[in-house]
Design a protein around this motif. Structure first.
Motif, PDB file in Angstrom:
ATOM      1  N   SER A 146      -0.176 -25.513   0.103  1.00 40.82           N
ATOM      2  CA  SER A 146      -0.590 -26.710  -0.667  1.00 40.82           C
ATOM      3  C   SER A 146      -2.361 -26.807  -0.484  1.00 40.82           C
ATOM      4  N   THR A 147      -2.578 -26.934   0.638  1.00 40.23           N
ATOM      5  CA  THR A 147      -4.050 -27.030   1.089  1.00 40.23           C
ATOM      6  C   THR A 147      -4.931 -26.056   0.587  1.00 40.23           C
ATOM      7  N   PHE A 148      -4.556 -24.898   0.855  1.00 42.97           N
ATOM      8  CA  PHE A 148      -5.103 -23.417   0.318  1.00 42.97           C
ATOM      9  C   PHE A 148      -5.135 -23.512  -0.988  1.00 42.97           C
ATOM     10  N   VAL A 149      -4.390 -23.787  -1.755  1.00 45.16           N
ATOM     11  CA  VAL A 149      -4.488 -23.955  -3.159  1.00 45.16           C
ATOM     12  C   VAL A 149      -5.344 -24.756  -3.609  1.00 45.16           C
ATOM     13  N   ARG A 150      -5.611 -25.960  -3.111  1.00 45.15           N
ATOM     14  CA  ARG A 150      -6.665 -26.797  -3.344  1.00 45.15           C
ATOM     15  C   ARG A 150      -7.811 -26.438  -3.003  1.00 45.15           C
ATOM     16  N   LEU A 151      -8.236 -25.558  -1.918  1.00 46.02           N
ATOM     17  CA  LEU A 151      -9.330 -24.833  -1.694  1.00 46.02           C
ATOM     18  C   LEU A 151      -9.733 -23.876  -2.599  1.00 46.02           C
ATOM     19  N   ALA A 152      -8.478 -23.083  -3.134  1.00 44.27           N
ATOM     20  CA  ALA A 152      -8.956 -22.301  -4.226  1.00 44.27           C
ATOM     21  C   ALA A 152      -9.420 -22.849  -5.639  1.00 44.27           C
ATOM     22  N   ASP A 153      -8.509 -23.878  -5.825  1.00 47.01           N
ATOM     23  CA  ASP A 153      -8.863 -24.821  -7.061  1.00 47.01           C
ATOM     24  C   ASP A 153     -10.115 -25.290  -7.160  1.00 47.01           C
ATOM     25  N   ARG A 159     -11.061 -14.692  -4.188  1.00 49.80           N
ATOM     26  CA  ARG A 159     -10.499 -13.489  -4.020  1.00 49.80           C
ATOM     27  C   ARG A 159     -11.525 -12.360  -3.524  1.00 49.80           C
ATOM     28  N   CYS A 160     -11.240 -11.465  -2.668  1.00 47.01           N
ATOM     29  CA  CYS A 160     -12.246 -10.235  -2.487  1.00 47.01           C
ATOM     30  C   CYS A 160     -11.889  -9.305  -3.628  1.00 47.01           C
ATOM     31  N   PRO A 161     -13.130  -8.376  -3.892  1.00 50.51           N
ATOM     32  CA  PRO A 161     -12.986  -7.343  -4.907  1.00 50.51           C
ATOM     33  C   PRO A 161     -11.812  -6.373  -4.486  1.00 50.51           C
ATOM     34  N   LEU A 162     -11.297  -5.881  -5.371  1.00 44.70           N
ATOM     35  CA  LEU A 162      -9.974  -4.938  -4.995  1.00 44.70           C
ATOM     36  C   LEU A 162     -10.403  -3.341  -5.326  1.00 44.70           C
ATOM     37  N   VAL A 163      -9.737  -2.364  -4.918  1.00 44.86           N
ATOM     38  CA  VAL A 163     -10.040  -1.141  -5.279  1.00 44.86           C
ATOM     39  C   VAL A 163      -9.627  -0.994  -6.528  1.00 44.86           C
ATOM     40  N   SER A 164     -10.532  -0.020  -7.533  1.00 45.34           N
ATOM     41  CA  SER A 164     -10.156   0.056  -8.874  1.00 45.34           C
ATOM     42  C   SER A 164      -8.930   0.740  -8.887  1.00 45.34           C
ATOM     43  N   PRO A 165      -8.101   0.224 -10.163  1.00 47.29           N
ATOM     44  CA  PRO A 165      -6.614   0.848 -10.124  1.00 47.29           C
ATOM     45  C   PRO A 165      -6.726   2.468 -10.772  1.00 47.29           C
ATOM     46  N   THR A 166      -7.887   2.629 -11.466  1.00 41.84           N
ATOM     47  CA  THR A 166      -7.896   3.837 -12.279  1.00 41.84           C
ATOM     48  C   THR A 166      -8.417   5.051 -11.023  1.00 41.84           C
ATOM     49  N   VAL A 181     -13.654  -3.638  -7.429  1.00 38.62           N
ATOM     50  CA  VAL A 181     -13.806  -4.380  -8.674  1.00 38.62           C
ATOM     51  C   VAL A 181     -13.223  -5.837  -8.552  1.00 38.62           C
ATOM     52  N   ILE A 182     -13.665  -6.616  -9.361  1.00 37.70           N
ATOM     53  CA  ILE A 182     -13.015  -7.887  -9.395  1.00 37.70           C
ATOM     54  C   ILE A 182     -13.054  -8.481 -10.971  1.00 37.70           C
ATOM     55  N   ASN A 183     -12.116  -9.015 -11.401  1.00 43.94           N
ATOM     56  CA  ASN A 183     -12.016  -9.810 -12.695  1.00 43.94           C
ATOM     57  C   ASN A 183     -12.487 -11.080 -12.285  1.00 43.94           C
ATOM     58  N   GLU A 184     -13.520 -11.794 -12.904  1.00 41.15           N
ATOM     59  CA  GLU A 184     -13.932 -13.184 -12.763  1.00 41.15           C
ATOM     60  C   GLU A 184     -12.890 -14.170 -13.054  1.00 41.15           C
ATOM     61  N   ASN A 185     -11.823 -13.945 -14.101  1.00 42.33           N
ATOM     62  CA  ASN A 185     -10.755 -14.812 -14.348  1.00 42.33           C
ATOM     63  C   ASN A 185      -9.639 -14.926 -13.169  1.00 42.33           C
ATOM     64  N   ASP A 186      -9.888 -13.792 -12.438  1.00 47.82           N
ATOM     65  CA  ASP A 186      -8.635 -13.870 -11.319  1.00 47.82           C
ATOM     66  C   ASP A 186      -9.371 -14.383  -9.884  1.00 47.82           C
ATOM     67  N   MET A 187     -10.693 -14.592  -9.782  1.00 49.42           N
ATOM     68  CA  MET A 187     -11.496 -14.973  -8.627  1.00 49.42           C
ATOM     69  C   MET A 187     -10.578 -16.157  -7.896  1.00 49.42           C
ATOM     70  N   TYR A 188     -10.157 -17.148  -8.493  1.00 46.69           N
ATOM     71  CA  TYR A 188      -9.694 -18.176  -7.858  1.00 46.69           C
ATOM     72  C   TYR A 188      -7.988 -18.485  -8.222  1.00 46.69           C
ATOM     73  N   LEU A 189      -7.520 -17.371  -8.500  1.00 49.59           N
ATOM     74  CA  LEU A 189      -6.054 -17.237  -9.010  1.00 49.59           C
ATOM     75  C   LEU A 189      -5.284 -16.921  -7.713  1.00 49.59           C
ATOM     76  N   VAL A 190      -4.489 -18.233  -7.553  1.00 50.93           N
ATOM     77  CA  VAL A 190      -3.638 -17.979  -6.225  1.00 50.93           C
ATOM     78  C   VAL A 190      -2.293 -17.404  -6.569  1.00 50.93           C
ATOM     79  N   PRO A 191      -1.865 -16.229  -6.011  1.00 47.60           N
ATOM     80  CA  PRO A 191      -0.580 -15.731  -5.931  1.00 47.60           C
ATOM     81  C   PRO A 191       0.564 -16.600  -5.911  1.00 47.60           C
ATOM     82  N   LYS A 192       1.827 -16.379  -6.814  1.00 44.97           N
ATOM     83  CA  LYS A 192       2.900 -17.232  -6.481  1.00 44.97           C
ATOM     84  C   LYS A 192       3.806 -16.742  -5.493  1.00 44.97           C
ATOM     85  N   LEU A 193       3.694 -17.362  -4.179  1.00 44.55           N
ATOM     86  CA  LEU A 193       4.390 -16.939  -2.923  1.00 44.55           C
ATOM     87  C   LEU A 193       5.454 -17.876  -2.588  1.00 44.55           C
TER      88      LEU A 193
END
Length: 478
Positions: A146-153, A159-166, A181-193
């Motif tokens: 929950s603290t990590f989610v607050r830091l991301a929010d 998030r770090c850039p990922l290897v291009s899927p293509t 590459v990195i999608n700016e909309n996903d930079m602070y998106l926390v995965p549901k774990l």
């Protein structure tokens, strides 16, 4: 980079990563972008060691790489990021202040490791917190998550850039280095774990409580290894966001010193409202209405809407122009002029340094030249009310150390001294750069002196040990 900055980077790399990484890092700082083969040749280091050193530097975002059309990969040092290592303790302390011990350890682990997955980070921090708790108490993974989610929010981690899927799906030979590459909309998106569990304490013995040997436990753990739920999604500390927080704190403090606590609290509220929506390099915050600001004031801060409007008008009319009015809708739209605020803070810092270094009279002359833009020596003497000889000496002192500049304006093309105006002026930007380089030089000297003191302490302790051993030996013989 200046020589002082390069030396400072060298000390920081050696302190954090050791001699080989320091050698490769400093070589890239001095030479610029280079391929692996040239780095290995120029530094007389084996390619394997160079690869390992580059991996460490890339992991910590201190080196980037670029693939050229011919297929060669060149590596380049990120000099400004290297110098940010000086600020690591401040980043960690800020996280502790905002998000308690859990936030402190989350940011500390990210800075120490460069990049980590959320699952690995949460488990490690939970283990570290459990170590500090009383026997029988443990830290739950969910609380750390929950603290990590607050830091991301709040964008303190990203998030770090990922290897291009293509990349792997394209026909032909594989690329010499992956494209990230990195999608700016996903930079602070926390995965549901669904991280279920508690922190574990380190065991001092080779066997656990059930008496199972350590080797057997390791075999079981490798046989029953579950897939990592967020494999490939790495996180890093967002240093720009920390810098934005430091800047906002400095602005609030400056407003409190100039006006009062209520004004600073209003400005703090405006900064907090726009901290995520305003880019770190923007000259202004996003426009905010008076009604929005009123609704966002801290709970229990009892001021009426009318009083708030009076304060906002007062801030907007202040000569320093920290707050500006950008419209009349919603009770009035207001912005914070970040560029002007930073200029005022830098100017105040320069004035303080001049006063400490040369005295109050020099500071008076410096402020005078700053206010009037351009002044001749006679005008400086008259306005500052300082005798001609003293004023000349003070101007020369500040001129020799580049705090003020002398501008020549000739009346005729031949630049004859008798037909030329000599005007003193202050260039805040060049003075700030000069002072910045001097600060890096002071830090480099300070670090070297601290290292010498540490070595001296060890040597003195060796001497103490030898003398105490001799005296104790003699005492026993008697």
């Amino acid at each position: 980079m200046t020589q002082a900055e390069i030396k400072l980077c060298s000390l920081l790399l050696q302190e954090h990563f050791g001699e080989i990484v320091e050698k490769i890092g400093v070589h890239l700082i001095r030479t610029g972008s280079q391929p692996l083969r040239v780095i290995a040749h120029d530094t007389r280091t084996s390619p394997d060691q160079v690869k390992k050193a580059l991996c460490v530097l890339i992991q910590h975002n201190l080196v980037t790489y670029q693939v050229h059309k011919r297929g060669t990969v060149e590596y380049e040092a990120q000099c400004s990021r290297l110098l940010r290592m000086l600020r690591y303790p401040r980043y960690i302390y800020t996280a502790k202040t905002l998000y308690s011990d859990t936030g402190e350890l989350l940011v500390e682990e990210l800075l120490l490791n460069g990049k980590m997955t959320m699952s690995a980070l949460v488990k490690r921090v939970a283990d570290r917190l459990t170590e500090t708790m009383e026997d029988g108490k443990t830290m739950d993974y969910a609380e750390v998550s929950s603290t990590f989610v607050r830091l991301a929010d709040t964008h303190f981690v990203q998030r770090c850039p990922l290897v291009s899927p293509t990349e792997n799906s394209e026909p032909g030979p594989p690329q010499p280095a992956p494209t990230l590459v990195i999608n700016e909309n996903d930079m602070y998106l926390v995965p549901k774990l669904s991280l279920i569990g508690k922190g574990k304490r380190r065991r001092s013995s080779e066997d656990d409580a059930t008496g199972e040997p350590k080797a057997k436990r390791l075999k079981h753990s490798t046989d029953n290894k579950e897939p990592i739920p967020d494999d490939g999604i790495y996180w890093q500390a967002n240093l720009d966001r920390f810098h934005q927080h430091f800047r906002d704190q400095a602005i609030v403090s400056a407003v409190a010193n100039r006006m009062d606590q209520t004004s600073s609290e209003i400005v703090r509220t405006m900064l907090r409202m726009s901290e995520i929506t305003t880019p770190s390099g923007a000259p202004f915050t996003q426009p905010l209405s008076s009604n929005e600001i009123f609704r966002s004031l801290p709970t229990g801060y009892n001021i009426s809407k009318q009083v708030l409007d009076q304060y906002l008008t007062l801030l907007a009319d202040d000569p320093l122009e920290f707050v500006g009015k950008s419209g009349d809708s919603g009770g009035g739209m207001y912005v914070i002029n970040l560029h002007k605020v930073l200029g005022s803070l830098a100017t105040a810092t320069l004035e303080s340094v001049v006063q400490e270094r040369f005295g109050s009279r020099c500071a008076r002359i410096f402020r005078l030249v700053l206010q009037k833009k351009h002044l001749e020596q006679k005008q400086v003497e008259d306005f500052a009310m300082i005798p001609a000889k003293e004023a000349k000496d003070m101007l020369y002192k500040m001129l020799s150390e580049n705090f003020i500049l002398l501008q020549e304006i000739p009346k005729t093309p031949d630049h004859a001294p008798s037909r030329t105006f000599y005007l003193y002026t202050v260039n805040i930007l060049s003075a700030a750069r000069m002072l910045l380089h001097r600060c890096y030089k002071q830090i480099e000297t300070l670090k070297r002196n601290v290292n010498k003191l540490d070595a001296s302490e060890i040597q003195v302790d060796e001497t103490i040990f030898l003398l105490e051993s001799y005296i104790e030996s003699n005492t026993k013989r008697q």
